[in-house]
Design a protein around this motif. Structure first.
Motif, PDB file in Angstrom:
ATOM      1  N   SER A 360     -17.677  10.121   0.563  1.00 14.90           N
ATOM      2  CA  SER A 360     -17.330   8.798   1.047  1.00 14.90           C
ATOM      3  C   SER A 360     -17.360   8.794   2.492  1.00 14.90           C
ATOM      4  CB  SER A 360     -15.950   8.470   0.148  1.00 14.90           C
ATOM      5  OG  SER A 360     -16.123   8.341  -1.159  1.00 14.90           O
ATOM      6  N   ASP A 361     -17.403   7.424   2.802  1.00 15.48           N
ATOM      7  CA  ASP A 361     -17.377   7.047   4.145  1.00 15.48           C
ATOM      8  C   ASP A 361     -16.024   7.504   4.979  1.00 15.48           C
ATOM      9  OD1 ASP A 361     -18.374   5.517   6.674  1.00 15.48           O
ATOM     10  OD2 ASP A 361     -16.287   4.689   6.304  1.00 15.48           O
ATOM     11  N   ARG A 362     -15.703   7.956   6.052  1.00 14.28           N
ATOM     12  CA  ARG A 362     -14.502   8.514   6.396  1.00 14.28           C
ATOM     13  C   ARG A 362     -13.715   7.595   7.367  1.00 14.28           C
ATOM     14  NH1 ARG A 362     -13.427  12.079   2.752  1.00 14.28           N
ATOM     15  NH2 ARG A 362     -12.113  13.204   4.292  1.00 14.28           N
ATOM     16  N   SER A 363     -14.286   6.372   7.333  1.00 16.71           N
ATOM     17  CA  SER A 363     -13.472   5.235   8.528  1.00 16.71           C
ATOM     18  C   SER A 363     -12.246   4.971   7.912  1.00 16.71           C
ATOM     19  CB  SER A 363     -14.446   4.101   8.660  1.00 16.71           C
ATOM     20  OG  SER A 363     -14.753   3.456   7.249  1.00 16.71           O
ATOM     21  N   ARG A 364     -11.384   4.660   9.012  1.00 12.92           N
ATOM     22  CA  ARG A 364     -10.023   4.092   8.588  1.00 12.92           C
ATOM     23  C   ARG A 364     -10.200   2.644   8.247  1.00 12.92           C
ATOM     24  NH1 ARG A 364      -5.889   7.349  10.246  1.00 12.92           N
ATOM     25  NH2 ARG A 364      -4.461   5.648  10.023  1.00 12.92           N
ATOM     26  N   TRP A 365      -9.295   2.450   7.469  1.00 15.43           N
ATOM     27  CA  TRP A 365      -9.056   1.167   6.838  1.00 15.43           C
ATOM     28  C   TRP A 365      -8.078   0.027   7.414  1.00 15.43           C
ATOM     29  CZ3 TRP A 365      -9.439   2.286   0.805  1.00 15.43           C
ATOM     30  CH2 TRP A 365     -10.587   3.020   0.437  1.00 15.43           C
ATOM     31  N   PRO A 366      -8.315  -0.893   7.950  1.00 15.29           N
ATOM     32  CA  PRO A 366      -7.163  -1.813   8.097  1.00 15.29           C
ATOM     33  C   PRO A 366      -6.242  -2.039   6.945  1.00 15.29           C
ATOM     34  CG  PRO A 366      -9.189  -2.532   9.052  1.00 15.29           C
ATOM     35  CD  PRO A 366      -9.566  -1.537   8.061  1.00 15.29           C
ATOM     36  N   VAL A 367      -4.943  -2.177   7.127  1.00 12.07           N
ATOM     37  CA  VAL A 367      -4.321  -2.738   5.888  1.00 12.07           C
ATOM     38  C   VAL A 367      -3.252  -3.777   6.029  1.00 12.07           C
ATOM     39  CG1 VAL A 367      -2.436  -1.550   4.207  1.00 12.07           C
ATOM     40  CG2 VAL A 367      -4.297  -0.022   5.025  1.00 12.07           C
ATOM     41  N   GLU A 368      -3.223  -4.779   5.252  1.00  8.84           N
ATOM     42  CA  GLU A 368      -2.115  -5.682   5.339  1.00  8.84           C
ATOM     43  C   GLU A 368      -1.083  -5.631   4.617  1.00  8.84           C
ATOM     44  OE1 GLU A 368      -3.782  -9.924   6.603  1.00  8.84           O
ATOM     45  OE2 GLU A 368      -3.360  -9.879   4.506  1.00  8.84           O
ATOM     46  N   LEU A 369       0.242  -5.442   4.932  1.00  6.40           N
ATOM     47  CA  LEU A 369       1.385  -5.533   4.186  1.00  6.40           C
ATOM     48  C   LEU A 369       1.997  -6.526   4.072  1.00  6.40           C
ATOM     49  CD1 LEU A 369       2.475  -1.985   5.804  1.00  6.40           C
ATOM     50  CD2 LEU A 369       1.315  -2.219   3.790  1.00  6.40           C
ATOM     51  N   ARG A 370       2.801  -6.962   2.889  1.00  6.77           N
ATOM     52  CA  ARG A 370       3.293  -8.057   2.796  1.00  6.77           C
ATOM     53  C   ARG A 370       4.750  -7.709   1.964  1.00  6.77           C
ATOM     54  NH1 ARG A 370       3.651 -13.219   4.312  1.00  6.77           N
ATOM     55  NH2 ARG A 370       5.183 -14.691   2.969  1.00  6.77           N
ATOM     56  N   PHE A 371       5.778  -8.365   2.282  1.00  5.39           N
ATOM     57  CA  PHE A 371       7.308  -8.033   1.880  1.00  5.39           C
ATOM     58  C   PHE A 371       7.837  -9.274   1.415  1.00  5.39           C
ATOM     59  CE2 PHE A 371      11.586  -6.080   2.548  1.00  5.39           C
ATOM     60  CZ  PHE A 371      12.035  -6.495   1.484  1.00  5.39           C
ATOM     61  N   ASP A 372       7.925  -9.523   0.278  1.00  6.46           N
ATOM     62  CA  ASP A 372       8.517 -10.865  -0.311  1.00  6.46           C
ATOM     63  C   ASP A 372       9.851 -10.684  -0.903  1.00  6.46           C
ATOM     64  OD1 ASP A 372       6.731 -13.338   0.903  1.00  6.46           O
ATOM     65  OD2 ASP A 372       5.394 -12.338  -0.585  1.00  6.46           O
ATOM     66  N   ASN A 373      10.874 -11.420  -0.726  1.00  2.00           N
ATOM     67  CA  ASN A 373      12.074 -11.575  -1.569  1.00  2.00           C
ATOM     68  C   ASN A 373      12.243 -12.906  -2.393  1.00  2.00           C
ATOM     69  OD1 ASN A 373      13.517  -9.180  -1.203  1.00  2.00           O
ATOM     70  ND2 ASN A 373      14.513  -9.816   0.426  1.00  2.00           N
ATOM     71  N   GLU A 374      12.256 -12.518  -3.581  1.00  2.00           N
ATOM     72  CA  GLU A 374      12.402 -13.669  -4.403  1.00  2.00           C
ATOM     73  C   GLU A 374      13.969 -14.078  -4.921  1.00  2.00           C
ATOM     74  OE1 GLU A 374      10.053 -13.802  -7.887  1.00  2.00           O
ATOM     75  OE2 GLU A 374       8.704 -12.253  -7.052  1.00  2.00           O
ATOM     76  N   ALA A 375      14.612 -14.835  -4.247  1.00  2.00           N
ATOM     77  CA  ALA A 375      15.870 -15.077  -4.323  1.00  2.00           C
ATOM     78  C   ALA A 375      16.249 -15.173  -5.968  1.00  2.00           C
ATOM     79  CB  ALA A 375      16.685 -16.446  -3.640  1.00  2.00           C
ATOM     80  N   PRO A 376      17.681 -14.675  -6.349  1.00  2.00           N
ATOM     81  CA  PRO A 376      17.894 -15.137  -7.657  1.00  2.00           C
ATOM     82  C   PRO A 376      18.365 -16.585  -7.848  1.00  2.00           C
ATOM     83  CG  PRO A 376      19.628 -14.040  -6.218  1.00  2.00           C
ATOM     84  CD  PRO A 376      18.652 -14.220  -5.519  1.00  2.00           C
ATOM     85  N   LEU A 377      18.092 -16.899  -9.338  1.00  2.00           N
ATOM     86  CA  LEU A 377      18.699 -18.371  -9.627  1.00  2.00           C
ATOM     87  C   LEU A 377      20.034 -18.556  -9.392  1.00  2.00           C
ATOM     88  CD1 LEU A 377      17.179 -18.435 -13.305  1.00  2.00           C
ATOM     89  CD2 LEU A 377      16.144 -19.264 -11.192  1.00  2.00           C
ATOM     90  N   PRO A 378      20.297 -19.764  -8.886  1.00  2.00           N
ATOM     91  CA  PRO A 378      21.564 -20.289  -8.621  1.00  2.00           C
ATOM     92  C   PRO A 378      22.540 -19.944  -9.572  1.00  2.00           C
ATOM     93  CG  PRO A 378      19.929 -21.798  -8.103  1.00  2.00           C
ATOM     94  CD  PRO A 378      19.343 -20.889  -8.857  1.00  2.00           C
ATOM     95  N   ALA A 379      23.867 -19.978  -9.508  1.00  2.00           N
ATOM     96  CA  ALA A 379      24.859 -19.574 -10.421  1.00  2.00           C
ATOM     97  C   ALA A 379      24.964 -20.611 -11.256  1.00  2.00           C
ATOM     98  CB  ALA A 379      26.063 -19.197  -9.672  1.00  2.00           C
ATOM     99  N   GLY A 380      24.935 -20.356 -12.671  1.00  2.00           N
ATOM    100  CA  GLY A 380      24.977 -21.611 -13.726  1.00  2.00           C
ATOM    101  C   GLY A 380      23.803 -21.837 -14.026  1.00  2.00           C
TER     102      GLY A 380
END
Length: 641
Positions: A360-380
């Motif tokens: 396979s081609d040996r070039s480096r790949w750009p990578v895009e990373l994403r980190f999301d937090n889904e807040a918990p539901l409000p109490a009750g």
């Protein structure tokens, strides 16, 4: 050439659906629609062979240089306004000389008139110093950004050392920023071998142009893939080479690179209550050589003496036609009782590993990373019951399609709503669309490729593939809840791919079904549609038309809570479906069928989860509570779109 095996059950789309797509695509697609803007950091220089052989006839009643001028004009007309573009020629200055190359038009914001004037003035007469022209062309380009050299030639270099292939390898380096594509105009034998070698060494693609029409078609394809490259976004970060050297990341978006066989490590601090979504999108040079098993593998694991795995995913090409965009993602979903190993607050490790075959081609790949937090539901808050039922597929949408140009990726995905849309895809290209799906709603779509004129003389066995993928908020790959196909063989005859999701419900995150677990947040969902690179050897038109039928069904609810009112009745604006979720928004899926299977089997079904309790907790009706804390540890995503 090896092809991907047919995954799953082959299901023909309804005749009415496919015939409607055929009728909407009968008008020929002469050329790809120019994108509104080019890649924000891209540039292109065309290198035109103007040696003596280009003065010869090409069989169309014109000389080769006349056809080349016309082809360059087509490229200029198709490129986006302002895209940095230049032209270098060689062999046009004198009858003999291996130092004969000149910059006919500098690489500046696209000046269509100047480019056409420059190529009109070219008079072929000399030798073929290909290696020198490539070296000079690389220096003509800006020092930074994604840069492309597009070489057009009708013959082999006759200027000895250094060999053009060796020069291309040195110029392209790791392939991260510079790509060299080649177009062979009526070449064969050693000349074709040399141009294929230059493209391979330059981490690019070779396009064969046996006649004048093919020359224009292939030049436009190559140039537009350069101009319409994936638009990366995020803060630069360098992942660690080992877990101990993991780079710290917080919620947000980042960019990195990854080499063959490499693993990058990142450290994320998680609390004990929020669902965390982490994704990686790999963006290789489109169409470069890959193998079936090439791709990325992502994993989220704890730290300490016992490195427990909290989730894993893999995205592989599953084809060997050429590289396309890949995305893998994992989620940490806290369990109900908080006693799972992955529930604890603290430091976790997110890793991205790249698999690469020796050929396979040996070039480096750009990578895009994403980190999301889904807040918990409000109490009750009492969460509504999980929904893992797809139900009966809706009737296909009809009507006159609206023209649209899909985005290059997640960051610039084109917003679409329920309706019928029409776009065009280049060989090796993936288009992205974004659609809002609210609480209680489900997404169903089909991408239809109709009759496409094929090249005269194309082998009866000539084929490529079409593929689609869908992603939930957090860029989580969505499995198809409907019985359908996410990729299919394409020979120019009508074919359809697509996907259907279950209704969006907060508690889907706790079920076993792979086709439901990721459909747990309202917000922006993405649709990706891709066309295989080998379409360049098959399709007569520059780009291939596709009809996209997007349907969002069900009443949007005001939130994820039990017995939530309709959003309109609740007084909220359309599109605000994120109550209870902190998600900022976030390969291929499956199209709607006449009858859909309810699940992928094995886990909690339909309405088995009965809403009760607080804070998003649920009680079970007649099912052991231990089943609730089950987390699907791993999954595999097929790449290609």
């Amino acid at each position: 050439m090896r092809r991907r095996p047919p995954p799953g059950r082959f299901l023909l789309p309804a005749a009415g659906l496919l015939l409607a797509g055929v009728s909407l695509l009968t008008a020929p697609v002469a050329s790809a629609a120019p994108p509104a803007t080019g890649s924000q950091d891209g540039s292109l220089i065309m290198v035109l062979d103007s040696s003596g052989s280009m003065a010869g006839p090409d069989g169309s009643g014109h000389t080769r240089i006349e056809s080349a001028r016309t082809a360059v004009g087509s490229v200029v007309d198709s490129l986006p306004d302002g895209y940095p573009t230049g032209l270098r020629v060689y062999g046009a200055g004198k009858t003999h000389g291996c130092d004969d190359t000149s910059l006919a038009q500098p690489v500046t914001a696209l000046d269509r008139a100047a480019m056409k004037q420059a190529v009109a003035a070219v008079q072929p007469k000399g030798d073929t110093p290909t290696a020198l022209a490539l070296t000079k062309a690389a220096a003509d380009l800006p020092a930074q950004g994604r840069r492309t050299i597009l070489l057009v030639s009708d013959g082999e270099s006759n200027c000895g050392s250094p060999k053009p292939c060796e020069v291309a390898a040195g110029l392209a380096g790791d392939g991260l920023d510079l790509r060299i594509d080649t177009v062979g105009f009526q070449v064969k034998g050693a000349a074709r071998d040399e141009l294929e070698c230059i493209a391979r060494a330059g981490h690019g693609a070779y396009y064969d142009a046996p006649d004048a029409a093919a020359l224009g078609r292939q030049l436009v394809r190559a140039s537009q893939l350069s101009a319409d490259a994936y638009r990366m976004a995020g803060d630069p970060v360098t992942g660690g080479a080992t877990p101990a050297k993991a780079a710290a990341i917080g919620p947000g978006q980042y960019t990195d690179t990854i080499g063959p066989g490499e693993t990058r490590w990142y450290a994320a601090t998680l609390d004990a209550a929020s669902t965390a979504d982490l994704s990686a999108t790999a963006v290789p040079q489109p169409g470069v050589a890959v193998d079936y098993g090439d791709g990325i593998e992502v994993k989220l694991a704890g730290t300490g003496a016992y490195s427990y795995t909290c989730g894993s995913d893999s995205a592989h090409f599953a084809q060997d036609e050429g590289a396309m965009i890949l995305t893998g993602a994992v989620s940490r979903v806290p369990s109900r009782d908080g006693k799972d190993d992955c529930d604890k607050a603290g430091r976790y490790l997110f890793s991205v590993h790249r698999t690469t075959a020796a050929t396979s081609d040996r070039s480096r790949w750009p990578v895009e990373l994403r980190f999301d937090n889904e807040a918990p539901l409000p109490a009750g808050t009492v969460a509504a019951a999980a929904r893992t039922d797809y139900g009966t597929a809706p009737a296909p949408l009809t009507g006159t399609p609206k023209d649209v140009v899909g985005g290059t990726g997640f960051n610039d995905a084109t917003t679409v709503a329920k309706g019928v849309w029409r776009d065009r895809l280049l060989p090796g290209q993936t288009r992205y669309y974004k659609v809002h799906v609210g609480w209680g709603q489900q997404l169903t779509y089909a991408a239809e490729f109709a009759n496409e004129p094929v090249l005269d003389g194309a082998s009866a066995a000539a084929s490529t593939f079409v593929a689609t993928a869908a992603y939930a908020p957090g860029r989580l790959p969505v499995d198809g809840a409907s019985d359908a196909r996410d990729d299919r063989l394409y020979t120019g005859t009508p074919v359809s791919v697509g996907l259907g999701t279950v209704p969006v419900t907060w508690t889907n995150r706790w079920v076993d079904e792979a086709d439901a677990a990721t459909v747990h947040s309202a917000g922006d969902y993405w649709i990706a549609v891709g066309l295989g690179p080998d379409a360049a050897q098959l399709a007569r038109n520059t780009a291939v038309g596709v009809i996209l039928r997007v349907d969002v069904t069900g009443t949007e609810l005001a939130g994820p809570q039990y017995q939530a009112p309709a959003l309109a009745a609740h007084g909220a604006a359309q599109g605000d479906g994120k109550a209870g979720s902190g998600t900022a928004g976030s390969g291929p899926g499956k199209a709607p069928a006449q009858e859909a299977s309810a699940s992928s089997g094995g886990g909690l079904k339909g309405m088995d989860l009965v809403a009760a309790g607080t804070g998003g907790a649920v009680a079970l009706a007649g099912i052991g509570a231990a089943a609730l804390v089950h987390r699907l540890r791993s999954r595999t995503t097929r790449g290609g779109a």
